[in-house]
Structure formats: C-alpha cells, structure tokens
Design a protein around this motif. Structure first.
Motif, PDB file in Angstrom:
ATOM      1  N   SER A  80       5.795  11.274  -0.458  1.00 11.44           N
ATOM      2  CA  SER A  80       4.254  11.233  -0.210  1.00 11.44           C
ATOM      3  C   SER A  80       3.566  12.613  -0.418  1.00 11.44           C
ATOM      4  N   LEU A  81       4.305  13.647  -0.548  1.00 13.41           N
ATOM      5  CA  LEU A  81       3.437  14.860  -1.033  1.00 13.41           C
ATOM      6  C   LEU A  81       3.276  14.702  -2.637  1.00 13.41           C
ATOM      7  N   LEU A  82       3.659  13.781  -3.199  1.00 10.51           N
ATOM      8  CA  LEU A  82       3.104  13.982  -4.715  1.00 10.51           C
ATOM      9  C   LEU A  82       2.009  13.006  -4.631  1.00 10.51           C
ATOM     10  N   ARG A  83       2.139  11.584  -4.209  1.00 11.41           N
ATOM     11  CA  ARG A  83       1.037  10.771  -4.063  1.00 11.41           C
ATOM     12  C   ARG A  83       1.119  10.049  -2.958  1.00 11.41           C
ATOM     13  N   PRO A  84       0.045   9.100  -2.595  1.00 14.13           N
ATOM     14  CA  PRO A  84       0.318   8.097  -1.389  1.00 14.13           C
ATOM     15  C   PRO A  84       1.278   7.232  -1.835  1.00 14.13           C
ATOM     16  N   VAL A  85       1.976   6.897  -0.623  1.00 17.20           N
ATOM     17  CA  VAL A  85       3.178   5.817  -0.835  1.00 17.20           C
ATOM     18  C   VAL A  85       2.735   4.389   0.084  1.00 17.20           C
ATOM     19  N   TYR A  86       2.700   3.582  -0.399  1.00 15.53           N
ATOM     20  CA  TYR A  86       2.621   2.097   0.185  1.00 15.53           C
ATOM     21  C   TYR A  86       3.997   1.389   0.178  1.00 15.53           C
ATOM     22  N   TYR A  87       4.245   0.936   1.414  1.00 12.43           N
ATOM     23  CA  TYR A  87       5.322   0.102   1.378  1.00 12.43           C
ATOM     24  C   TYR A  87       5.328  -1.309   2.426  1.00 12.43           C
ATOM     25  N   ILE A  88       6.230  -2.237   2.037  1.00 10.17           N
ATOM     26  CA  ILE A  88       6.385  -3.344   2.924  1.00 10.17           C
ATOM     27  C   ILE A  88       7.483  -3.415   3.294  1.00 10.17           C
ATOM     28  N   SER A  89       7.853  -4.280   4.383  1.00 12.61           N
ATOM     29  CA  SER A  89       9.179  -4.419   4.601  1.00 12.61           C
ATOM     30  C   SER A  89       9.885  -5.601   4.104  1.00 12.61           C
ATOM     31  N   GLY A  90      11.441  -5.346   3.853  1.00 19.25           N
ATOM     32  CA  GLY A  90      12.303  -6.342   3.372  1.00 19.25           C
ATOM     33  C   GLY A  90      13.070  -7.004   4.329  1.00 19.25           C
ATOM     34  N   ASN A  91      13.959  -7.929   4.153  1.00 20.07           N
ATOM     35  CA  ASN A  91      14.885  -8.375   5.181  1.00 20.07           C
ATOM     36  C   ASN A  91      15.794  -7.383   5.758  1.00 20.07           C
ATOM     37  N   HIS A  92      16.199  -6.695   5.081  1.00 24.81           N
ATOM     38  CA  HIS A  92      17.177  -5.471   5.735  1.00 24.81           C
ATOM     39  C   HIS A  92      16.617  -4.460   6.497  1.00 24.81           C
ATOM     40  N   ASP A  93      15.333  -4.410   6.358  1.00 29.15           N
ATOM     41  CA  ASP A  93      14.543  -3.302   7.178  1.00 29.15           C
ATOM     42  C   ASP A  93      14.164  -3.883   8.458  1.00 29.15           C
ATOM     43  N   ILE A  94      13.850  -5.265   8.386  1.00 31.52           N
ATOM     44  CA  ILE A  94      13.484  -6.131   9.631  1.00 31.52           C
ATOM     45  C   ILE A  94      14.908  -6.098  10.471  1.00 31.52           C
ATOM     46  N   PHE A  95      15.998  -6.397   9.815  1.00 32.23           N
ATOM     47  CA  PHE A  95      17.418  -6.390  10.552  1.00 32.23           C
ATOM     48  C   PHE A  95      17.741  -5.259  11.327  1.00 32.23           C
ATOM     49  N   TYR A  96      17.695  -4.155  10.602  1.00 33.60           N
ATOM     50  CA  TYR A  96      18.097  -3.178  11.059  1.00 33.60           C
ATOM     51  C   TYR A  96      17.190  -2.267  11.987  1.00 33.60           C
ATOM     52  N   GLY A  97      15.785  -2.715  11.969  1.00 32.65           N
ATOM     53  CA  GLY A  97      15.063  -2.070  12.760  1.00 32.65           C
ATOM     54  C   GLY A  97      13.757  -1.474  12.273  1.00 32.65           C
ATOM     55  N   LEU A  98      12.711  -2.388  11.964  1.00 31.14           N
ATOM     56  CA  LEU A  98      11.424  -1.942  11.071  1.00 31.14           C
ATOM     57  C   LEU A  98      10.729  -1.081  12.131  1.00 31.14           C
ATOM     58  N   GLU A  99      10.522  -1.094  13.406  1.00 28.92           N
ATOM     59  CA  GLU A  99       9.933  -0.131  14.233  1.00 28.92           C
ATOM     60  C   GLU A  99      10.436   1.312  14.154  1.00 28.92           C
TER      61      GLU A  99
END
Length: 245
Positions: A80-99
């Motif tokens: 993010s030091l280079l440019r803004p970074v926008y992201y969304i969750s994937g199934n693995h992110d949710i399974f292992y802990g999005l918070e």
C-alpha cells in the motif's frame, strides 16, 4: 510462490471515463507457514517497477491461521506504500479468520459489501465489492441486493468478487468491469476441466454484453505447491474505451 508471469492485458470497455485506467490485479496468494518472506519481497519488488493507478486483490490472501504468518502479512502491508490496495475476502480468508486478517492488513481497504469512490482524471470511479459465497456457512453477511442496487445506479463502477460465478451481478447491471480469481486457472492440468464444471470461466479475459470479465490465475497454490499449464500471474489491466480504440 511460483515465479509469476507479469502480464499487461488490454481490456476494451464501453465507458470512455475509464479509458487509460491501469489496475494491478492480484489474487489467491494463499500465504501459509511455508510461504517465504523472500517471495513477498519479490512481489513487492516487481510491483514497484510497474505502472498502475491502484491494486485490487480478489481474495484468498491466507491459507492458515493469521497468528502463524503475522510477519509475512506485515511485509505484504507495504504494498500500500506504492498505491492504494482494495481487497475482498475469499473462502480461505473466511475459513482461517477474516477478522484477524483485517487487523494485520491495516493499510489495505476491505471491500466486502462496500463501495468507495476514487478520482481518475477528474472523474469519479466506484469500486464495489461483495463477500465470498462461502460467507453464508460462517454466518457472515453477503449483500447481493446492496451490491446490485449500487451497480445499477452507478454505471461508472468496477465490481470485484472472489468467484467467477458472481459475474452475473455485473452483467445484469451493465457494469463495465468485473474482476475475480479463485480458480487458479485449474492449477494442474487436467484439473482445468473439473474447474470448468463448477465455474463459468477458467482464467483470462471474457466479454458478456456490456461487461468485461477478468479471471486471474492468482499467485499462490492450494493443496500442493505445484502448477502445470496454469502459471501464476501478476496482471496489469489497461482499460481502453471502445470509442477511442
């Protein structure tokens, strides 16, 4: 992480206000205990030499509990030091802990069920995201109605989701661009054919009515650290208005 191919893909769109926009599209890093810090440094080094306006990551950043990979996520935060970074969750992110992931990627902007606007050459462009389809199994909200309503009212939008299946939301609302990942491009041939049984697209650029669709093969691997006929990729999407082309 396998050595990624850096691609520049020209995307034809109907809307002139998006002409010239350059998006760095990343997906499916699948960072786990075995993922090397040197691989993240390599990614940052490659991105530093590229020309783009902002970054979109379409899910599955992690592939294990966040507590085991904090140092790696802190390093990734530097993107993010280079440019803004926008992201969304994937199934693995949710399974292992999005918070927990959100806490570590404090410099990134999570777009699950959200929209935001940015200025590009004096014009407003919207980025709209939605939670992964896997969210319902973890009682996490996935607001298709909200996303669809916003896209319908704001045609100057880019829609991001994890799975290609969500392309219908973009097409239905005449959204110029839809970005996703999830498939790994099949990762290992001939599993390409199995992926195509459950997803409408495998990888690459597609057009449906007024919507351009790009499905990233992603950067990481799942299951085994091996790819065959599905190279990992770092992609610059260069948007070109059909009226200009």
């Amino acid at each position: 992480m396998n050595l990624p191919i850096t691609k520049i893909v020209e995307v034809l769109i109907d809307h002139q206000f998006l002409d010239g926009l350059k998006i760095l599209h990343l997906s499916d890093l699948h960072i786990n205990k075995n993922f090397k810090l040197s691989s993240i440094n390599e990614l940052l080094s490659i991105c530093e030499d590229l020309e783009y306006d902002f970054v979109v990551i379409t899910g599955d950043i992690i592939d294990c509990k966040v507590k085991y990979i904090k140092e790696k996520l802190h390093l990734l935060n530097n993107l993010s030091l280079l440019r803004p970074v926008y992201y969304i969750s994937g199934n693995h992110d949710i399974f292992y802990g999005l918070e927990d992931l959100k806490k570590e990627l404090s410099n990134f902007i999570l777009m699950d069920n959200k929209s935001t606007s940015i200025d590009f050459k004096g014009k407003q462009i919207n980025i709209v995201g939605i939670s992964d389809r896997f969210a319902k199994f973890f009682n996490i909200r996935r607001d298709e109605k909200k996303a669809s309503s916003f896209l319908k009212a704001n045609t100057n939008s880019i829609f991001i989701a994890h799975q290609p299946k969500d392309y219908k939301i973009a097409v239905m609302n005449k959204t110029p661009l839809f970005l996703c990942g999830h498939t790994h491009g099949g990762q290992i041939f001939p599993f390409h054919f199995l992926v195509r049984l459950v997803q409408p697209f495998l990888n690459g650029l597609f057009y449906r009515k007024k919507t351009a669709i790009y499905v990233s093969r992603g950067l990481g691997t799942w299951g085994i650290n091996f790819r065959y006929k599905a190279d990992s990729e770092i992609t610059i999407l260069k948007l070109i208005s059909k009226s200009v082309k």
